[in-house]
Design an enzyme around this catalytic site. Structure first.
Site, PDB file in Angstrom:
ATOM      1  N   ARG A 109       4.828  -9.000  10.595  1.00  0.00           N
ATOM      2  CA  ARG A 109       5.590  -8.472   9.378  1.00  0.00           C
ATOM      3  C   ARG A 109       6.946  -9.208   8.925  1.00  0.00           C
ATOM      4  NH1 ARG A 109       3.976  -3.037   8.298  1.00  0.00           N
ATOM      5  NH2 ARG A 109       1.798  -2.814   9.085  1.00  0.00           N
TER       6      ARG A 109
ATOM      7  N   TYR B 277      -9.305   3.291  11.359  1.00  0.00           N
ATOM      8  CA  TYR B 277      -8.505   3.570  10.243  1.00  0.00           C
ATOM      9  C   TYR B 277      -9.317   4.503   8.911  1.00  0.00           C
ATOM     10  CZ  TYR B 277      -4.105   2.883   7.941  1.00  0.00           C
ATOM     11  OH  TYR B 277      -2.624   2.921   7.552  1.00  0.00           O
TER      12      TYR B 277
ATOM     13  N   ASP C 292      -2.779  -6.517   3.369  1.00  0.00           N
ATOM     14  CA  ASP C 292      -2.722  -5.645   4.439  1.00  0.00           C
ATOM     15  C   ASP C 292      -4.042  -5.619   5.029  1.00  0.00           C
ATOM     16  OD1 ASP C 292      -0.801  -3.189   5.395  1.00  0.00           O
ATOM     17  OD2 ASP C 292      -2.754  -2.172   4.707  1.00  0.00           O
TER      18      ASP C 292
ATOM     19  N   ARG D 217       9.302  -5.183  -4.841  1.00  0.00           N
ATOM     20  CA  ARG D 217       8.336  -4.217  -4.794  1.00  0.00           C
ATOM     21  C   ARG D 217       8.975  -2.838  -5.845  1.00  0.00           C
ATOM     22  NH1 ARG D 217       5.753  -0.986  -3.818  1.00  0.00           N
ATOM     23  NH2 ARG D 217       5.423   0.025  -1.674  1.00  0.00           N
TER      24      ARG D 217
ATOM     25  N   ARG E  13       9.651  -5.285   4.390  1.00  0.00           N
ATOM     26  CA  ARG E  13      10.466  -4.534   3.802  1.00  0.00           C
ATOM     27  C   ARG E  13      11.946  -4.801   4.326  1.00  0.00           C
ATOM     28  NH1 ARG E  13       7.893   0.934   5.439  1.00  0.00           N
ATOM     29  NH2 ARG E  13       7.459  -0.461   6.889  1.00  0.00           N
TER      30      ARG E  13
HETATM   31  O1  CP3 Z   1       3.091  -9.832   8.639  1.00  0.00           O
HETATM   32  C1  CP3 Z   1       3.169  -9.643   7.367  1.00  0.00           C
HETATM   33  O2  CP3 Z   1       4.465 -10.168   7.110  1.00  0.00           O
HETATM   34  C2  CP3 Z   1       1.932  -9.933   6.429  1.00  0.00           C
HETATM   35  C3  CP3 Z   1       1.676  -8.905   6.052  1.00  0.00           C
HETATM   36  C4  CP3 Z   1       1.167  -7.589   6.696  1.00  0.00           C
HETATM   37  C5  CP3 Z   1       1.232  -6.254   6.243  1.00  0.00           C
HETATM   38  N1  CP3 Z   1       0.535  -5.331   6.865  1.00  0.00           N
HETATM   39  C6  CP3 Z   1       2.013  -5.721   4.943  1.00  0.00           C
HETATM   40  C7  CP3 Z   1       2.514  -4.435   4.686  1.00  0.00           C
HETATM   41  C8  CP3 Z   1       0.175  -7.362   7.697  1.00  0.00           C
HETATM   42  C9  CP3 Z   1      -0.193  -8.606   8.778  1.00  0.00           C
HETATM   43  C10 CP3 Z   1      -0.094  -5.946   7.829  1.00  0.00           C
HETATM   44  C11 CP3 Z   1      -1.159  -5.446   8.858  1.00  0.00           C
HETATM   45  C12 CP3 Z   1      -1.240  -4.187   9.016  1.00  0.00           C
HETATM   46  N2  CP3 Z   1      -1.330  -3.245   8.191  1.00  0.00           N
HETATM   47  C13 CP3 Z   1      -1.787  -3.727  10.405  1.00  0.00           C
HETATM   48  C14 CP3 Z   1      -1.592  -4.326  11.812  1.00  0.00           C
HETATM   49  C15 CP3 Z   1      -0.518  -4.679  12.127  1.00  0.00           C
HETATM   50  C16 CP3 Z   1       0.311  -3.804  12.797  1.00  0.00           C
HETATM   51  O3  CP3 Z   1       1.620  -3.622  12.388  1.00  0.00           O
HETATM   52  O4  CP3 Z   1       0.090  -2.902  13.675  1.00  0.00           O
HETATM   53  C17 CP3 Z   1      -1.677  -2.150   9.977  1.00  0.00           C
HETATM   54  C18 CP3 Z   1      -1.723  -1.016  11.053  1.00  0.00           C
HETATM   55  C19 CP3 Z   1      -1.487  -1.992   8.570  1.00  0.00           C
HETATM   56  C20 CP3 Z   1      -1.404  -0.582   7.922  1.00  0.00           C
HETATM   57  C21 CP3 Z   1      -0.303  -0.259   7.390  1.00  0.00           C
HETATM   58  N3  CP3 Z   1       0.101  -0.804   6.118  1.00  0.00           N
HETATM   59  C22 CP3 Z   1       0.668   0.643   7.769  1.00  0.00           C
HETATM   60  C23 CP3 Z   1       0.424   1.635   8.961  1.00  0.00           C
HETATM   61  C24 CP3 Z   1       1.697   0.653   6.925  1.00  0.00           C
HETATM   62  C25 CP3 Z   1       2.791   1.526   7.090  1.00  0.00           C
HETATM   63  C26 CP3 Z   1       3.948   1.337   8.002  1.00  0.00           C
HETATM   64  C27 CP3 Z   1       4.528   0.042   7.916  1.00  0.00           C
HETATM   65  O5  CP3 Z   1       4.570  -0.561   9.074  1.00  0.00           O
HETATM   66  O6  CP3 Z   1       5.050  -0.152   6.985  1.00  0.00           O
HETATM   67  C28 CP3 Z   1       1.714  -0.451   6.049  1.00  0.00           C
HETATM   68  C29 CP3 Z   1       2.033  -0.830   4.811  1.00  0.00           C
HETATM   69  C30 CP3 Z   1       2.526  -2.370   4.673  1.00  0.00           C
HETATM   70  N4  CP3 Z   1       1.781  -3.373   5.158  1.00  0.00           N
HETATM   71  C31 CP3 Z   1       3.554  -2.579   4.119  1.00  0.00           C
HETATM   72  C32 CP3 Z   1       3.791  -3.970   4.123  1.00  0.00           C
HETATM   73  C33 CP3 Z   1       4.874  -5.053   3.802  1.00  0.00           C
HETATM   74  C34 CP3 Z   1       4.955  -1.988   3.694  1.00  0.00           C
HETATM   75  C35 CP3 Z   1       4.762  -1.533   2.171  1.00  0.00           C
HETATM   76  C36 CP3 Z   1       5.725  -1.394   1.460  1.00  0.00           C
HETATM   77  O7  CP3 Z   1       6.313   0.018   1.375  1.00  0.00           O
HETATM   78  O8  CP3 Z   1       6.508  -2.135   0.635  1.00  0.00           O
END
Ligand code: CP3
Length: 343
Positions: A26, A150, A75, A39, A30
């Site tokens: 990540r 999911y 994502d 964003r 954010r």
């Molecule tokens: O790692 C990175 O920087 C690359 C980008 C990336 C995102 N999601 C961007 C994102 C990666 C590799 C993911 C994977 C992902 N997405 C997983 C598996 C990894 C993990 O952390 O367990 C899962 C379960 C998701 C699903 C998801 N997407 C959730 C549960 C959420 C909300 C909670 C959270 O941690 O933000 C997201 C949103 C998300 N995915 C954001 C980002 C940057 C936040 C979006 C925003 O509000 O701008």
């Protein structure tokens, strides 16, 4: 352009490195003020599906920190755009599936797709990035169990009860869904590799919810087939599951090159249980970065010490970086890891 820095790939392949490589899960997200600013004008789906935006966000952490790898901004839910599963990003919750799947009709409605045609923006983002980056680009996808849960639960869940019920109540339906996801995930990852990704990571964030027996019978075979298909390309495959140390005997059989370790277990213990054939990635507790620079670096030193006997170590956090992290603490951490591990 400078040649791509090999440190991360060498560690994945258990080859000598000048110092320990680092990237953090990540890292494109954010906790970065520049991400939050961008964003404001775009939805999350726009950011993932517009190559200019996805490229810009992927580059943000690489510009700011001395990272040894970039990870594609996307994502886990992005392939659902091709599958025909509708979802939306809800503030403070994450992606929410509009109509979760529950029966054979739902599964048979899923659209077979080729990623290059159905998700062309992914290929374009990867191509743009690999032209500019001086570090390797990591492509990624959700692992089949986590992708399926999911789709079934509709959002993050405490116990994944619906998914675990389906596996037991209708194992044939589960197998049909996993077969479909195996093809989809291979297509997504092969497209990223063909476009220039140097390594791929399978995120199985929720696999820890499964018992050893269920994982072995209802998740492992599909992971093995995916990894076998990816192995033909020669790029390192990283597998990361959270809360999954009870599954280590199974994880050894996936065939991945690198195994991600969460923050719950010391790297030396993970190494002992997993055996000498894997490079390990991890595993600083993400909350160490919230406890101030001094504490963070003390904890980082413990991780480096724990890793001293590993055949390959990629420094990372034990899960994603927390949105409230001060970016300056990460700057100190990256430099500390490089300095303290210099051979
Ligand atoms: O790692 C990175 O920087 C690359 C980008 C990336 C995102 N999601 C961007 C994102 C990666 C590799 C993911 C994977 C992902 N997405 C997983 C598996 C990894 C993990 O952390 O367990 C899962 C379960 C998701 C699903 C998801 N997407 C959730 C549960 C959420 C909300 C909670 C959270 O941690 O933000 C997201 C949103 C998300 N995915 C954001 C980002 C940057 C936040 C979006 C925003 O509000 O701008």
């Amino acid at each position: 352009m400078a040649p791509v820095r090999e440190r991360f790939l060498n560690a994945c392949r258990k080859q000598p490195v000048d110092c320990t490589p680092i990237w953090v899960m990540r890292q494109a997200g954010r906790f970065l003020p520049e991400y939050r600013e961008l964003r404001k004008g775009h939805t999350m789906v726009e950011c993932c599906t517009t190559p200019e935006l996805a490229t810009e966000i992927t580059l943000m952490p690489v510009r700011r920190f001395d990272m040894d790898a970039a990870i594609l901004f996307s994502d886990l839910t992005v392939p659902y755009l091709a599958i025909g599963v509708e979802f939306e990003f809800k503030e403070g919750v994450g992606p929410v599936i509009t109509q979760p799947i529950s029966n054979r009709t739902d599964v048979e409605r899923l659209i077979p797709f080729e990623a290059e045609q159905a998700l062309p923006f992914v290929t374009e983002s990867v191509q743009r990035l690999t032209k500019q980056l001086e570090v390797p680009l990591i492509g990624f996808c959700g692992a089949p169990f986590t992708m399926a849960s999911y789709m079934i639960e509709g959002k993050s869940s405490r116990d994944y009860a619906k998914t675990r019920t389906m596996i037991q109540a209708d194992p044939e339906l589960w197998a049909t869904l996993m077969d479909y996801l195996e093809r989809s995930i291979c297509s997504c990852l092969l497209a990223q590799i063909k476009a220039g990704a140097s390594a791929v990571q399978l995120f199985d964030s929720w696999a820890g919810a499964l018992s050893v027996a269920t994982y072995r019978q209802h998740a492992l075979p599909w992971l093995q087939r995916i990894v076998k298909c990816l192995k033909q390309t020669g790029v390192p495959v990283i597998y990361f599951a959270v809360g999954a140390s009870h599954l280590y005997p199974c994880l050894r059989e996936i065939g991945a090159d690198v195994l991600g370790v969460d923050w719950r277990i010391p790297l030396s213990q993970a190494h002992q249980q997993l055996g000498p054939e894997f490079a390990l990635q991890g595993n600083l507790d993400p909350t160490a970065l919230l406890a101030g620079t001094d504490v963070c670096l003390q904890q980082a030193q413990i991780v480096l010490d724990e890793a001293s006997e590993l055949p390959g170590h990629i420094f990372n956090l034990g899960h994603g970086i927390m949105p409230s992290t001060d970016p300056d603490v990460l700057t100190s951490l990256v430099d500390f890891v490089h300095d303290r591990s210099r051979r």
